[in-house]
Design an enzyme around this catalytic site. Structure first.
Site, PDB file in Angstrom:
ATOM      1  N   LYS A  83       0.852  -1.193   0.000  1.00 21.86           N
ATOM      2  CA  LYS A  83       0.000   0.000   0.000  1.00 21.86           C
ATOM      3  C   LYS A  83       0.887   1.241   0.000  1.00 21.86           C
ATOM      4  CE  LYS A  83      -4.425   0.984   2.343  1.00 21.86           C
ATOM      5  NZ  LYS A  83      -5.163   0.822   3.614  1.00 21.86           N
TER       6      LYS A  83
HETATM    7  O1  G3P Z   1      -8.393   1.594   4.720  1.00 24.78           O
HETATM    8  C1  G3P Z   1      -8.666   2.937   4.993  1.00 24.78           C
HETATM    9  C2  G3P Z   1      -9.457   3.052   6.236  1.00 24.78           C
HETATM   10  O2  G3P Z   1      -8.818   2.371   7.290  1.00 24.78           O
HETATM   11  C3  G3P Z   1      -9.678   4.487   6.650  1.00 24.78           C
HETATM   12  O3  G3P Z   1     -10.876   4.507   7.341  1.00 24.78           O
HETATM   13  O4  G3P Z   1     -12.561   5.428   8.914  1.00 24.78           O
HETATM   14  O5  G3P Z   1     -10.095   5.968   9.210  1.00 24.78           O
HETATM   15  O6  G3P Z   1     -11.397   6.958   7.302  1.00 24.78           O
HETATM   16  P1  G3P Z   1     -11.250   5.766   8.255  1.00 24.78           P
END
Ligand code: G3P
Length: 217
Positions: A83
């Site tokens: 990633k």
């Molecule tokens: O894979 C990306 C994810 O972990 C981000 O999620 O909720 O932190 O925006 P969030």
């Protein structure tokens, strides 16, 4: 649609992977920090639990550092996907990883222009962050629709991995928009199974069945 879990909690991952409905896993530096564990060890354990793609994110900000870290991460297991952030350095690294046959997940995507560049760089997956756009008052799902249209216009192979998922509705809307995958927090994944009418209907079925006094076996 491929359903990935967005987690480093291996106990929760084992439990949900047992359903046979988990196609892969994504992680990021925040989730690694939350695990309190060595990154290479937790990625290796996750890759043992799930045979599908497991995203492991580089920490370097420069292309050379990303390439060195990415090659180390890719060596952990054959199902590791490296990633990288959607930056100039990250896309240069993505092109090199693509040339080396290393799968990539380009993350922190917030515009269709960024997604276009990621596809041209040969990204295996693009991760548009729906929830974080919603948080800013935008409509995150619009980005999924825009990327789908652009990728279909030019037949790009890059797969749309809907990320920053906050609700079951995000999952269904991403599916309706034609995302190839969604990466889902465990709590949201659990919620996908549930509907109050299913619960109520099942209770009624069981109450009526018990009145028959019958046994199927
Ligand atoms: O894979 C990306 C994810 O972990 C981000 O999620 O909720 O932190 O925006 P969030």
């Amino acid at each position: 649609m491929q359903l990935f879990l967005d987690t480093t909690d291996t106990a929760v991952l084992k439990d949900l992977a047992a359903t046979g409905l988990v196609d892969g896993v994504t992680t990021n530096p925040t989730l690694i920090a939350k695990s309190g564990r060595n990154m290479l060890e937790v990625i290796a354990e996750i890759c043992e639990i799930v045979e599908g793609p497991v995203s492991a994110e580089v920490a370097a900000m420069d292309t050379a550092g990303m390439l060195a870290e990415g090659q180390k991460l890719a060596a952990v297991a054959t199902n590791v996907v490296v990633k990288v952030p959607l930056t100039r350095a990250g896309l240069i690294a993505t092109r090199e990883f693509s040339a080396q046959g290393i799968q990539t997940n380009v993350t922190l995507c917030f515009s269709a222009a960024q997604a276009l560049l990621a596809a041209k760089a040969g990204a295996t997956y693009i991760s548009p962050f729906i929830g974080r756009l919603d948080d800013q008052g935008a409509v995150g799902m619009d980005l999924i629709n825009e990327i789908r249209a652009i990728y279909d216009n030019y037949d790009f192979d890059t797969e749309i991995l809907a990320a920053s998922i906050r609700t079951p509705k995000h999952v269904t809307e991403a599916a309706l928009a034609g995302a190839d995958c969604a990466t889902i927090p465990p709590a949201v994944f659990e919620a996908l199974f549930k509907h109050p009418l299913t619960e109520a209907g099942l209770q009624q079925f069981m109450a009526d069945w018990s009145k028959t006094g019958q046994s199927i076996l």
